[in-house]
Design a protein around this motif. Sequence first.
Motif, short mmCIF file in Angstrom:
data_model
loop_
_atom_site.label_atom_id
_atom_site.label_comp_id
_atom_site.label_asym_id
_atom_site.label_seq_id
_atom_site.Cartn_x
_atom_site.Cartn_y
_atom_site.Cartn_z
N LEU A 147 0.64 -1.45 -0.03
CA LEU A 147 -0.03 -0.36 -0.25
C LEU A 147 0.50 1.07 0.05
N ARG A 148 2.12 1.27 -0.51
CA ARG A 148 3.44 2.28 -0.27
C ARG A 148 2.56 3.20 -1.44
N ASP A 149 1.95 3.59 -2.27
CA ASP A 149 1.76 4.55 -3.35
C ASP A 149 0.43 5.09 -2.34
N GLU A 150 -0.98 3.97 -1.64
CA GLU A 150 -2.04 4.73 -1.23
C GLU A 150 -0.74 5.60 -0.41
N GLN A 151 -0.18 5.06 0.46
CA GLN A 151 0.03 5.67 1.93
C GLN A 151 0.80 7.28 1.12
N THR A 152 1.41 7.15 0.30
CA THR A 152 2.18 8.59 -0.46
C THR A 152 1.17 9.86 -1.50
#
Length: 300
Positions: free
Chosen positions: A276-281
């Motif tokens: 979920l790194r892209d959503e976190q960013t």
Amino acid sequence: MLKCGLERNRIVQIERIRREAGSRGRALMWLNLLCLDAPLVAVVWQAAFASTFNVTLPMGSQVALFLTAWLIYLGDRLADVLSIKAQDLMSARQAFCFYYRRHFFFAIAGIGLLDAWLIVSALEERLRLAGAAIGGVAIAYLMVNHSLGRVWRVIPVKELSIGSLFTLGTVVGVMTRMTKITAAFYLATILFGCLCTFNCVCIATWERALDRAQAKFSIATRFLVSHNMIGTVGFGCAAIAVASATAFHITAGLISCIAISFACLALLDFADDCDLRDEQTALADLALLTPIGLLIAQRL
């Protein structure tokens, strides 16, 4: 035969990028994919500063800020992916821009022309001059970042540079219409600058592995910024902002928004999930939209 093999490989990689960009293009991320989140954050905070310090902003100033911020972020994103190969590891926003890079190019050209016309025809001279100075520094930053990126390895101030430029670009329209710059304004501006820089540091920390894979440099690749440090600094800055809000009654609402955004970024750091790194960013920028509540409350 070799040429045909390379061409087939290129097609496979482009198709992979297209699927990745499409599959990750959820509602949460569309603002981030289209570089619209930062311009929206800038306009919201500009309106919050103007409302707090009783400054009336012309519509042209707000539209020009939105278009200028959008133009800079589109250009930065496009320059970023031009140095990436199709087979390289990418974030969702990079994959989206890589696949639609021609669209980004034409969008930059169109938005640039519209922004230039608006700046010349609708903005006051002193705001044009101040904006031109900040714009020149922004262009210098882009040149350093994409042509001399290794400088960040020696002088790790990339995130501070972004945060400072974003802050100045956001508040300059308010500053030029104030008869007197007060201590309360300076305090709110400094805290907002710290928030913008912290936002960039958070993203750099979460994307450290990606930057290393792409041979890019940030404060997180230069220093071991742990997740525990991010949470501690975020909540600590939120507490400092809350304490600062008592210094000037006029800025209590504005600085409270800064404190809430600091806390939101610190909480986001606990969502340590690589999938979920892209959503976190993407959420990192949305966490800076806290003044929307303040603006609504002031209008009621």
